[in-house]
Motif scaffolding. Structure first.
Motif, PDB file in Angstrom:
ATOM      1  N   THR A 160       0.859  -1.182   0.000  1.00  0.00           N
ATOM      2  CA  THR A 160       0.000   0.000   0.000  1.00  0.00           C
ATOM      3  C   THR A 160       0.898   1.236   0.000  1.00  0.00           C
ATOM      4  O   THR A 160       2.116   1.140   0.181  1.00  0.00           O
ATOM      5  CB  THR A 160      -0.913   0.052   1.238  1.00  0.00           C
ATOM      6  N   MET A 161       0.267   2.394  -0.153  1.00  0.00           N
ATOM      7  CA  MET A 161       1.019   3.642  -0.167  1.00  0.00           C
ATOM      8  C   MET A 161       0.208   4.715   0.556  1.00  0.00           C
ATOM      9  O   MET A 161      -1.016   4.788   0.410  1.00  0.00           O
ATOM     10  CB  MET A 161       1.290   4.060  -1.610  1.00  0.00           C
ATOM     11  N   THR A 162       0.899   5.544   1.337  1.00  0.00           N
ATOM     12  CA  THR A 162       0.277   6.691   1.987  1.00  0.00           C
ATOM     13  C   THR A 162       1.254   7.860   1.919  1.00  0.00           C
ATOM     14  O   THR A 162       2.338   7.752   1.340  1.00  0.00           O
ATOM     15  CB  THR A 162      -0.072   6.422   3.469  1.00  0.00           C
ATOM     16  N   ASP A 163       0.859   8.975   2.548  1.00  0.00           N
ATOM     17  CA  ASP A 163       1.748  10.130   2.624  1.00  0.00           C
ATOM     18  C   ASP A 163       3.029   9.810   3.384  1.00  0.00           C
ATOM     19  O   ASP A 163       4.026  10.525   3.248  1.00  0.00           O
ATOM     20  CB  ASP A 163       1.020  11.303   3.276  1.00  0.00           C
ATOM     21  N   LYS A 164       3.009   8.726   4.187  1.00  0.00           N
ATOM     22  CA  LYS A 164       4.235   8.336   4.891  1.00  0.00           C
ATOM     23  C   LYS A 164       5.181   7.545   3.989  1.00  0.00           C
ATOM     24  O   LYS A 164       6.329   7.293   4.349  1.00  0.00           O
ATOM     25  CB  LYS A 164       3.914   7.488   6.118  1.00  0.00           C
ATOM     26  N   GLY A 165       4.708   7.104   2.824  1.00  0.00           N
ATOM     27  CA  GLY A 165       5.552   6.381   1.889  1.00  0.00           C
ATOM     28  C   GLY A 165       4.938   5.072   1.440  1.00  0.00           C
ATOM     29  O   GLY A 165       3.777   4.759   1.715  1.00  0.00           O
ATOM     30  N   TYR A 166       5.740   4.284   0.732  1.00  0.00           N
ATOM     31  CA  TYR A 166       5.335   2.984   0.194  1.00  0.00           C
ATOM     32  C   TYR A 166       5.695   1.884   1.182  1.00  0.00           C
ATOM     33  O   TYR A 166       6.797   1.851   1.712  1.00  0.00           O
ATOM     34  CB  TYR A 166       6.027   2.746  -1.145  1.00  0.00           C
ATOM     35  N   LEU A 167       4.735   0.994   1.426  1.00  0.00           N
ATOM     36  CA  LEU A 167       4.965  -0.166   2.280  1.00  0.00           C
ATOM     37  C   LEU A 167       4.773  -1.431   1.454  1.00  0.00           C
ATOM     38  O   LEU A 167       3.719  -1.633   0.853  1.00  0.00           O
ATOM     39  CB  LEU A 167       3.990  -0.179   3.455  1.00  0.00           C
ATOM     40  N   SER A 168       5.783  -2.286   1.449  1.00  0.00           N
ATOM     41  CA  SER A 168       5.739  -3.527   0.679  1.00  0.00           C
ATOM     42  C   SER A 168       5.420  -4.702   1.582  1.00  0.00           C
ATOM     43  O   SER A 168       5.743  -4.694   2.771  1.00  0.00           O
ATOM     44  CB  SER A 168       7.083  -3.755  -0.010  1.00  0.00           C
ATOM     45  N   GLY A 169       4.777  -5.726   0.993  1.00  0.00           N
ATOM     46  CA  GLY A 169       4.520  -6.951   1.732  1.00  0.00           C
ATOM     47  C   GLY A 169       3.342  -6.832   2.667  1.00  0.00           C
ATOM     48  O   GLY A 169       2.449  -6.018   2.479  1.00  0.00           O
ATOM     49  N   HIS A 170       3.335  -7.662   3.701  1.00  0.00           N
ATOM     50  CA  HIS A 170       2.232  -7.743   4.660  1.00  0.00           C
ATOM     51  C   HIS A 170       1.992  -6.368   5.285  1.00  0.00           C
ATOM     52  O   HIS A 170       2.842  -5.851   6.020  1.00  0.00           O
ATOM     53  CB  HIS A 170       2.572  -8.764   5.738  1.00  0.00           C
ATOM     54  N   THR A 171       0.867  -5.758   4.988  1.00  0.00           N
ATOM     55  CA  THR A 171       0.636  -4.400   5.476  1.00  0.00           C
ATOM     56  C   THR A 171      -0.849  -4.078   5.554  1.00  0.00           C
ATOM     57  O   THR A 171      -1.680  -4.710   4.896  1.00  0.00           O
ATOM     58  CB  THR A 171       1.350  -3.370   4.579  1.00  0.00           C
ATOM     59  N   LEU A 172      -1.151  -3.096   6.369  1.00  0.00           N
ATOM     60  CA  LEU A 172      -2.479  -2.511   6.508  1.00  0.00           C
ATOM     61  C   LEU A 172      -2.301  -1.002   6.554  1.00  0.00           C
ATOM     62  O   LEU A 172      -1.490  -0.496   7.323  1.00  0.00           O
ATOM     63  CB  LEU A 172      -3.152  -2.990   7.804  1.00  0.00           C
ATOM     64  N   SER A 173      -3.051  -0.295   5.712  1.00  0.00           N
ATOM     65  CA  SER A 173      -3.045   1.172   5.746  1.00  0.00           C
ATOM     66  C   SER A 173      -4.475   1.660   5.867  1.00  0.00           C
ATOM     67  O   SER A 173      -5.399   1.080   5.288  1.00  0.00           O
ATOM     68  CB  SER A 173      -2.408   1.750   4.482  1.00  0.00           C
ATOM     69  N   VAL A 174      -4.632   2.748   6.627  1.00  0.00           N
ATOM     70  CA  VAL A 174      -5.964   3.277   6.927  1.00  0.00           C
ATOM     71  C   VAL A 174      -5.981   4.780   6.697  1.00  0.00           C
ATOM     72  O   VAL A 174      -5.025   5.489   7.049  1.00  0.00           O
ATOM     73  CB  VAL A 174      -6.349   2.958   8.392  1.00  0.00           C
ATOM     74  N   LEU A 175      -7.059   5.262   6.108  1.00  0.00           N
ATOM     75  CA  LEU A 175      -7.378   6.686   6.064  1.00  0.00           C
ATOM     76  C   LEU A 175      -8.656   6.884   6.855  1.00  0.00           C
ATOM     77  O   LEU A 175      -9.661   6.197   6.606  1.00  0.00           O
ATOM     78  CB  LEU A 175      -7.551   7.184   4.634  1.00  0.00           C
ATOM     79  N   ALA A 176      -8.619   7.811   7.816  1.00  0.00           N
ATOM     80  CA  ALA A 176      -9.778   8.090   8.658  1.00  0.00           C
ATOM     81  C   ALA A 176     -10.232   9.530   8.447  1.00  0.00           C
ATOM     82  O   ALA A 176      -9.398  10.432   8.297  1.00  0.00           O
ATOM     83  CB  ALA A 176      -9.437   7.860  10.133  1.00  0.00           C
ATOM     84  N   ILE A 177     -11.544   9.725   8.420  1.00  0.00           N
ATOM     85  CA  ILE A 177     -12.136  11.050   8.244  1.00  0.00           C
ATOM     86  C   ILE A 177     -13.008  11.371   9.447  1.00  0.00           C
ATOM     87  O   ILE A 177     -13.848  10.556   9.852  1.00  0.00           O
ATOM     88  CB  ILE A 177     -12.980  11.116   6.951  1.00  0.00           C
ATOM     89  N   LYS A 178     -12.795  12.552  10.006  1.00  0.00           N
ATOM     90  CA  LYS A 178     -13.636  13.087  11.074  1.00  0.00           C
ATOM     91  C   LYS A 178     -14.351  14.310  10.506  1.00  0.00           C
ATOM     92  O   LYS A 178     -13.727  15.289  10.105  1.00  0.00           O
ATOM     93  CB  LYS A 178     -12.773  13.498  12.269  1.00  0.00           C
TER      94      LYS A 178
END
Length: 397
Positions: A69-87
């Motif tokens: 996955t990819m977020t503003d923190k960078g690219y993560l390879s392999g076993h990963t979970l990324s979340v975007l939360a909205i308030k």
């Protein structure tokens, strides 16, 4: 409206969600919407349970991503979970997932998913500002048609087809209640921030084209009355000087997909792409999107450098689509898994380009087996090797 992202590569799904929640909660408590993208190696049942218990007031959306996955923190390879939360206390959101019933047509079930998502938002009968769409492979064009039929107008859509690591059927979707490997997911947005969007291929037409004269489902059988795979092989050899390896068609065709002109802006045509995947036994080409008989098919070309830089350019385009040029407070992007696999060694550069174009605002990006979006000309489409982006802007409605 406030947006935060977080990622974890912890092997245990419960601990991964705990790590993510601790970071999200440093920005705000009790988000209204949680978008989760994860690799097939995650325990999806545990993941859903942990997310719904950790964020009990949120609409939860989960979709599997190819190899990272990819977020503003960078690219993560392999076993990963990324979340975007909205308030967004003054906004409303609703999500829904259905596991498909073979006895009911997909169009009808897609419309029911949309109605359920609208009901869950508390805004039934109203037009959302945005829809996020995730399906399992093969349903995309029917679902887009169902959304258009139900709403009566084109609403901005950002979507990506659920992916796994090796095109082996290990993809999945989930919401607060349902997990499926054969279904449809939709989320409707009624945010208090304005949105802008872009949907691009970034490839150029080579000048080679033919008419699709015979098609069966997603298999392109003939171009100008000739076996499609033979026509494609001739085009590929003329462009590259190489003989294409039919056993490696998916990888070797990444820089030379097929395209159909969808519209034009300022006399410049733009295209929806289809990625050749497999040569069928009768020398047809199995695709990840549907080409209709009678459509003109163009050979497109791109470069590795273009695949690295264009994610940032698409975000720039979405920013330019906002007439007041407001600074984004966050965003969602969809990046094709085929492109990701081609530029895997440069994905940290892709993430950096996107973050720069996003003005370092939080964003999330899965790698998908098909992309859905709205072109600047208004057309809603499903394609391959595309990138779709939606930005949220700080000036409130």
């Amino acid at each position: 409206m406030r947006i935060a992202t977080s990622s974890s590569s912890h092997a245990n799904a419960d601990i991964a969600v705990q790590e993510i929640s601790e970071e999200i909660f440093r920005s705000f408590a009790a988000p209204d919407l949680v978008l989760a993208y994860y690799t097939e190696t995650q325990d999806v049942n545990t993941l859903m349970s942990a997310l719904t218990s950790t964020f009990p007031h949120a609409q939860i959306v989960g979709c599997s991503s190819c190899q990272g996955t990819m977020t503003d923190k960078g690219y993560l390879s392999g076993h990963t979970l990324s979340v975007l939360a909205i308030k967004d206390p003054q906004g409303t959101y609703g999500s829904a997932v259905v596991e498909l019933d073979a006895s009911i047509d997909v169009h009808t079930q897609a419309q029911e998913v949309l109605r359920t998502a609208l009901d869950n938002s508390g805004r039934p009968g109203e037009l959302p500002a945005l829809i996020t769409l995730h399906t399992t492979p093969g349903l995309e064009e029917v679902v887009l048609h169902a959304i258009r039929s139900e709403l009566g107008v084109n609403i901005p859509i950002i979507g990506g087809t659920a992916a796994d690591n090796a095109i082996a059927g290990s993809w999945s979707l989930f919401d607060n209640d349902t997990i499926t490997d054969n279904g449809i997911s939709m989320t409707v947005f009624f945010p208090t921030a304005r949105i802008s969007y872009a949907f691009h291929s970034g490839y150029a037409a080579t000048g080679k084209s033919a008419v699709a004269t015979r098609v069966a489902g997603r298999t392109l059988l003939e171009l100008d009355g000739k076996p499609a795979a033979l026509v494609y092989a001739d085009w590929y050899r003329e462009e590259t000087g190489l003989v294409i390896d039919n056993n490696a068609l998916f990888a070797e065709s990444t820089l030379f997909p097929l395209g159909r002109q969808t519209g034009e802006i300022h006399s410049m045509p733009y295209y929806t792409l289809s990625h050749p995947a497999v040569v069928s036994k009768d020398n047809g080409i199995e695709m990840f999107s549907t080409i209709q008989e009678g459509e003109t098919v163009h050979l497109m070309s791109g470069t590795t450098e273009m695949l690295v830089s264009r994610a940032g350019r698409v975000v720039d385009s979405a920013n330019e689509h906002d007439s007041l040029k407001r600074t984004p407070i966050g965003g969602i992007a969809i990046y094709c898994a085929g492109c990701m696999l081609h530029v895997k060694d440069a994905l940290h550069d892709v993430a950096a380009n996107m973050s720069l174009s996003m003005h370092e605002a939080p964003f999330i990006c899965p790698f998908t087996f098909g992309e859905q979006g709205q072109f600047l000309g208004g057309e809603i489409a499903h394609g391959n090797l595309m990138i779709s982006a939606v930005l949220f802007h700080k000036d409130e409605l």
